[in-house]
Design a protein around this motif. Structure first.
Motif, short mmCIF file in Angstrom:
data_model
loop_
_atom_site.label_atom_id
_atom_site.label_comp_id
_atom_site.label_asym_id
_atom_site.label_seq_id
_atom_site.Cartn_x
_atom_site.Cartn_y
_atom_site.Cartn_z
N ARG A 1 -15.45 12.27 7.52
CA ARG A 1 -15.84 11.13 6.68
C ARG A 1 -15.26 11.33 5.20
N LYS A 2 -17.03 11.92 5.21
CA LYS A 2 -16.72 12.87 3.29
C LYS A 2 -15.73 13.38 3.28
N ILE A 3 -15.37 14.05 3.94
CA ILE A 3 -14.64 15.05 3.78
C ILE A 3 -13.04 14.67 3.39
N ALA A 4 -12.65 13.87 4.52
CA ALA A 4 -10.87 13.13 4.23
C ALA A 4 -11.01 12.68 3.30
N ALA A 5 -12.52 11.87 3.03
CA ALA A 5 -12.58 10.67 2.19
C ALA A 5 -12.10 11.30 0.49
N SER A 6 -12.45 12.75 -0.02
CA SER A 6 -12.42 13.49 -0.70
C SER A 6 -10.76 14.00 -1.40
N ILE A 7 -10.11 13.59 -0.37
CA ILE A 7 -8.45 14.34 -0.61
C ILE A 7 -8.21 13.45 -1.61
N SER A 8 -7.93 13.75 -2.94
CA SER A 8 -6.59 12.50 -3.51
C SER A 8 -5.30 12.08 -2.85
N VAL A 9 -5.10 10.77 -2.67
CA VAL A 9 -3.86 10.78 -1.58
C VAL A 9 -2.44 10.79 -2.39
N PRO A 10 -2.56 11.29 -3.99
CA PRO A 10 -1.06 11.97 -4.65
C PRO A 10 -1.44 13.40 -4.21
N LEU B 1 0.79 -1.30 0.07
CA LEU B 1 0.00 0.45 0.13
C LEU B 1 1.22 1.38 -0.28
N ASN B 2 1.93 1.39 -0.52
CA ASN B 2 3.05 2.48 -0.47
C ASN B 2 2.36 3.31 -1.49
N PRO B 3 1.97 4.61 -0.80
CA PRO B 3 1.37 5.28 -2.07
C PRO B 3 1.97 5.62 -2.56
N TYR B 4 3.48 5.84 -2.99
CA TYR B 4 3.81 6.08 -3.88
C TYR B 4 3.64 4.95 -5.38
N VAL B 5 3.83 4.01 -5.25
CA VAL B 5 4.05 2.60 -5.89
C VAL B 5 2.35 2.63 -6.06
N ASN B 6 1.31 2.46 -4.85
CA ASN B 6 0.01 2.43 -5.18
C ASN B 6 -0.51 3.46 -4.79
N PRO B 7 -0.69 4.30 -5.25
CA PRO B 7 -1.36 5.44 -4.16
C PRO B 7 -3.30 5.04 -5.15
N GLN B 8 -3.71 4.15 -5.96
CA GLN B 8 -5.38 3.92 -5.20
C GLN B 8 -5.16 2.63 -4.74
N GLY B 9 -4.16 1.92 -4.34
CA GLY B 9 -4.39 0.78 -2.86
C GLY B 9 -5.01 2.27 -1.76
N ALA B 10 -3.74 2.74 -1.68
CA ALA B 10 -3.73 3.40 -0.07
C ALA B 10 -4.95 3.83 -0.03
N GLU B 11 -5.14 4.69 -1.30
CA GLU B 11 -6.57 5.80 -0.87
C GLU B 11 -7.60 4.14 -0.44
N THR B 12 -7.81 3.34 -1.50
CA THR B 12 -8.40 2.72 -0.56
C THR B 12 -8.69 2.00 1.33
N ARG B 13 -7.48 1.92 0.65
CA ARG B 13 -7.59 1.35 2.41
C ARG B 13 -7.68 3.21 3.32
N ARG B 14 -6.92 4.20 3.14
CA ARG B 14 -7.23 5.56 3.36
C ARG B 14 -9.38 5.32 3.75
N ASN B 15 -9.82 4.89 2.99
CA ASN B 15 -11.05 4.90 2.89
C ASN B 15 -11.51 3.79 4.31
N VAL B 16 -11.06 3.08 3.93
CA VAL B 16 -11.78 2.03 4.80
C VAL B 16 -11.49 2.52 6.84
N VAL B 17 -10.19 3.39 6.46
CA VAL B 17 -10.04 3.14 7.70
C VAL B 17 -11.07 4.67 8.17
N LEU B 18 -11.41 5.50 7.43
CA LEU B 18 -12.60 6.23 8.01
C LEU B 18 -14.05 5.68 8.48
#
Length: 1003
Positions: A365-374, A334-351
């Motif tokens: 939750r919605k506000i935090a999830a709307s921010i893209s990982v990159p 889930l390294n966000p530099y390598v897999n930003p989509q996977g990292a974002e999906t996991r972040r949203n699960v945490v939220l």
């Protein structure tokens, strides 16, 4: 007796409790689901059976006992107060007993019906009790021993290990130190400096009941174990935050088998008795936040925060805190530099978990999830450690096999790295000896020893210096394109169908079964070609046809045995595997697979270290023997390898020469779909992944070349040769020995005549340029000789027929040669063609080629003159007509032959023609000299004609013609001038013709 009654009374509860304990224990094993179901089914069956049996026994056996007790009490009362009816009662009892006995005799039984069941039930019950007690005893002993293993094996708890550790040392294959890692690598943050939002995220995600348990959450543990047994992959392992701390720092990450069970309970012991008793909950959270690896070389939340966001952990916002909290689960993946989509999906699960447990509102939750990982990330920084790509490869393997992280657990690691070859790899990937086409293009390479499986060099990517960064040599899964053809098509065909390298296969239009058409890279088809040419020239159609010919099950087994990761649907491979169109491979898995072709057919699981010595204990760990398994015969491996040598020269072209070393290789290219090209605005010539996989007799080397992401500005194009140039550059530092591949005794090199099907041996008359040499396994070699250029059979039954002045020479023809018989030729080649039009085209092509070389098929007719033959003529018929008078008493010879080549004509069939004997004799001198003016007159009888010795001159036609020296016809000879005259006498009789000549010279 009290114990027995207690066990009997509560037997069901005891069994259920016992089964639950076993259920929890067994559920952690590999086959826990099956064992648990069988165990519970058996116990439930036993409980139901004995409960039913004992109920019947109680109804029959227990009731009489109660009556006996009442009778005894009544007896006691009778002694105190004698009953006058005592005699009457005795009499009634006697009568009842007598009736009972009489009834028993009538029914053929001496005893009451309930007596046998009562005794049998008691016996079975005793056996059951004995078995149950024995099981409980052994279970208790096993539990005691198990607890002993847990407690005795539990590591000594040392708080210093939380933040400070001695460095781990890596050594190369010669025992020389490479580098040291793990010493003082963390940036510590105290609990007071941890932002509340991060603490909430960790608790909500990792251990929601953290503040309610003492290090072991029994309800969660049982729930997770039950979920695992029921096949729920998301059930988790039931570990608390404290147990995870124990696993990361003191035990290991082993999760399966008996060792996994011991590790799990050791974590429980360490958590409850070592950590939770000695530290507060806040200190444990602090330890947890500072001890985890969180990707990109970051250890602990402070370093992770600085690495990803360029700020201290105390300044994290909700979205950033949730992202870091999500990395605890799978930091590398889930390294966000390598897999930003996977990292974002996991972040949203945490939220989502934080909202569920009440830490944040739905709006937050919605506000935090709307921010893209990159958009959250800062520019990636680099670590300057040398050999980081190889070190990361070793680190991953060490942690996988031991459960210990070398950054945390100090150890001496003896690797397989060949320093000289790794230095060369570093120079290539750093751009010192190879010019990369731009700053974005990437690559990954792996080199392994074909005999041992040892990884000797790793090219993890360009400027790969980050600790635990993404490894393009081991972590990618990319379509391998045509590099799959030896693995999924031709290798299985050599192994399971005993194909030769000559095996004819037709390059023609073909499609997936029930699917779309497959085309070659050049949009053309070559028709009839050999397997060697099909693989060497990388024809797509033939690879698919070969895949469709071999058993799918055999291909699946073959590819899996080579350590590959094919896509399996219902134990079946889809046909796109033949062209590399599946989830893909890494350079390391490809190098290991290709190595099997070079070492005689063995797959050896690649490895990067040979030994570990733990610094704290001195304990030595030697990894288990790597998988070394024969996956194909030595003969099959050599035949594939032999063709790959040709394929390497063809595929790498001008970049094929590597220090004049012998090696085999196969290139591969994967394409973008038309939809992807449209969506990203790529050109029609855009292609995706580029591969080269090959091997010398000592080392296998595989290379991937391409872009990490699809980018409209950066993509490779069809015809790009940079990957072959890169492979050549790397191989020059890897392929060192000049040895060749050794042909096994079970493979024979056989000369074959081209274009024959089935394979045919050349005849003595086959042209040299029509002979090729191919490989065959023992027992599969062709034995029949090709008839295409061989000597023809002789005709038979030569006869003469006189037709007026003509003589008709006739004979019985031979069978038309195969390559001149369109119907037979079509039937011969039809089994290997699927397309009728291509079959017709091939037949026309091959017959035209044959006629161009040999000419028309027919017969040569000769006049035999002693030991020589004079050609009369050639015919395609089985007869020839001549003037019969010219061949009387002559021997005629006929041979089957081709009009352009006589070397392979047949033996002659001969016969003498005994026709009319006509002779003509010249009665004059051939030359006569006269003086000028001398009188001269030609004789009136210059020729005499005989028919069987009869003078028939007067019946013959004799025509005289005179020519002067200017070749002008004149009526008479004029002797008055100096001149030379030629006189022709043409004799004719019933087809007989002969000419005589006389020369007259006037001086």
């Amino acid at each position: 007796m009290k114990i027995k009654k207690f066990i009997y009374k509560y037997r069901t509860n005891i069994m259920i409790l016992f089964s639950i304990l076993l259920f929890i224990l067994i559920s952690q094993t590999k086959y826990g689901l099956i064992i648990s179901i069988l165990l519970l089914s058996g116990i439930i069956g036993i409980v139901v059976y004995y409960k039913k049996t004992n109920t019947q026994q109680e109804n029959i056996a227990l009731k009489p006992k109660k009556q006996n007790k009442i009778t005894k009490k009544q007896g006691k009362k009778k002694k105190k107060s004698p009953n006058k009816n005592n005699k009457t009662n005795k009499k009634e009892q006697t009568q009842k007993k007598s009736k009972s006995q009489t009834k028993g005799k009538k029914s053929g039984k001496k005893f009451n019906k309930s007596t046998p069941k009562k005794k049998t039930g008691k016996k079975v019950f005793r056996i059951f009790i004995i078995l149950l007690l024995t099981s409980i005893l052994f279970s208790l002993l096993g539990s005691v021993y198990f607890l002993y293993l847990v407690v005795a094996g539990a590591p000594e708890f040392n708080e210093d290990h939380l933040y400070k550790t001695e460095a781990s040392i890596f050594y190369d294959s010669d025992g020389e130190e490479i580098t040291r890692i793990g010493s003082e690598i963390r940036e510590i943050v105290t609990y007071d400096d941890l932002p509340e939002v991060l603490i909430d995220a960790i608790i909500a995600t990792e251990d929601a009941r953290f503040f309610q348990h003492n290090g072991f959450d029994l309800p969660r543990f049982i729930r997770a174990s039950t979920g695992q047994v029921m096949g729920d992959s998301l059930a988790g392992g039931g570990s608390t935050l404290t147990m995870q701390l124990s696993k990361n720092l003191f035990t290991s990450s082993v999760a399966s088998g008996f060792d996994g069970i011991v590790r799990k309970f050791t974590d429980i012991y360490v958590s409850v008795y070592n950590i939770e008793r000695n530290f507060t909950k806040y200190e444990i959270i602090e330890f947890y936040a500072n001890s985890h690896f969180l990707g990109a070389g970051a250890y602990g939340v402070e370093q992770a925060s600085q690495t990803y966001f360029g700020k201290s952990a105390r300044d994290l916002n909700l979205s950033e805190a949730a992202l870091i909290s999500g990395l605890f689960n799978a930091p590398s993946a889930l390294n966000p530099y390598v897999n930003p989509q996977g990292a974002e999906t996991r972040r949203n699960v945490v939220l989502g978990l934080m909202e569920r447990h009440g830490y944040i509102t739905n709006e937050e939750r919605k506000i935090a999830a709307s921010i893209s990982v990159p958009s959250l990330l800062t520019e990636r920084s680099a670590d300057t450690a040398k050999y980081m790509g190889f070190i990361n490869t070793v680190t991953e393997e060490v942690e996988k096999k031991t459960g210990h992280n070398p950054y945390v657990v100090p150890m001496d690691i003896y690797t397989t790295m060949n320093r000289e070859k790794q230095d060369h790899m570093e120079e290539v990937f750093n751009g010192e000896i190879f010019e990369w086409e731009n700053e974005v293009i990437q690559g990954g390479a792996a080199a392994v020893d074909v005999e041992t499986g040892a990884i000797v060099a790793i090219g993890a990517g360009r400027n790969h210096t980050n600790r635990r960064g993404f490894n393009f040599a081991t972590m990618i899964k990319r379509h391998i394109g045509s590099a799959s053809k030896p693995l999924f098509s031709y290798g299985p065909a050599f192994e399971h169908l005993n194909w030769s390298t000559y095996q004819p296969i037709v390059d023609e239009p073909v499609s997936y079964t029930g699917g779309s058409n497959v085309r070659n890279w050049d949009r053309s088809y070559d028709g009839f070609i050999t397997t060697r040419d099909a693989l060497r020239r990388s024809r797509n159609t033939t690879a698919l046809k070969t895949f469709q010919t071999v058993s799918n099950r055999d291909i699946l087994e073959f590819s899996r045995n080579l350590g590959l990761s094919p896509e399996v649907d219902g134990n079946t491979l889809h046909e796109a595997h033949s062209l590399g169109g599946y989830n893909g491979e890494s350079p390391l898995s490809m190098a290991a697979a290709y190595a099997a072709f070079a070492n005689g057919g063995y797959y050896i699981e690649p490895y990067s270290f040979t030994k570990i010595v733990y610094k704290d204990s001195g304990e030595e760990f030697t990894p288990p023997i790597m998988r070394r398994e024969r996956v194909m015969s030595e003969e099959s491996a050599y035949m594939v390898m032999n063709v790959l040598v040709d394929a390497g020269r063809y595929g790498l072209g001008r970049y094929s020469n590597v220090n004049n070393r012998v090696y085999g290789a196969k290139t591969g290219t994967s394409n973008f779909t038309a939809e992807t090209k449209r969506r990203f605005g790529l050109s029609a010539s855009a292609i995706n992944d580029l591969w080269v996989s090959g091997t010398s007799p000592q080392y296998a080397l595989a290379l991937w070349y391409g872009y990490e992401k699809i980018d409209p500005e950066h993509y490779t194009r069809f015809g790009n040769r940079r990957h072959t140039h890169l492979y050549q550059t790397i191989a020059r530092g890897i392929f060192e020995d000049g040895a060749s591949f050794s042909r096994p005794s079970g493979v024979n090199s056989i000369a074959i005549e081209k274009d024959t099907y089935p394979a045919r041996l050349p005849s003595p008359h086959t042209p040299e340029n029509m002979i090729i040499t191919e490989l065959f396994k023992d027992g599969t070699e062709p034995v029949e000789v090709s008839t295409r250029f061989s000597q023809l059979l002789a005709p038979t039954n030569l006869t003469f027929t006189e037709e007026g002045n003509n003589l008709k020479i006739s004979w019985n023809p031979i069978t038309t040669p195969l390559y001149y018989d369109l119907e037979r030729l079509t039937a011969n080649y039809k089994p290997i063609f699927r397309n009728e039009n291509y079959l017709k085209s091939f037949i026309i092509k091959i017959t035209n080629q044959t006629k161009e070389r040999l000419g028309e098929f027919g017969y040569n007719v000769y006049r035999v003159n002693g030991d020589s033959e004079e050609l009369i003529g050639f015919t395609t018929d089985n007869n020839y007509i001549v003037n019969r008078f010219n061949y009387a008493n002559q021997t005629i010879a006929v041979r089957a032959a081709y009009s352009k080549q006589t070397d392979n004509q047949s033996e002659a069939i001969t016969k003498k023609y005994e026709g009319m004997n006509i002779e003509a004799t010249f009665n004059l001198q051939e030359t006569r000299n006269l003086f000028q003016g001398e009188f001269y007159q030609l004789p009136s009888n210059p020729v005499t004609v005989y028919l069987d010795e009869e003078d028939i001159t007067n019946r013959a036609s004799i025509i005289r013609t005179i020519y002067n020296e200017e070749e002008e016809e004149v009526a008479n000879i004029d002797t008055s001038i100096i001149q030379t005259y030629t006189v022709y006498f043409d004799v004719q009789y019933q087809g007989f013709e002969k000419q005589f000549t006389k020369t007259i010279i006037i001086e």
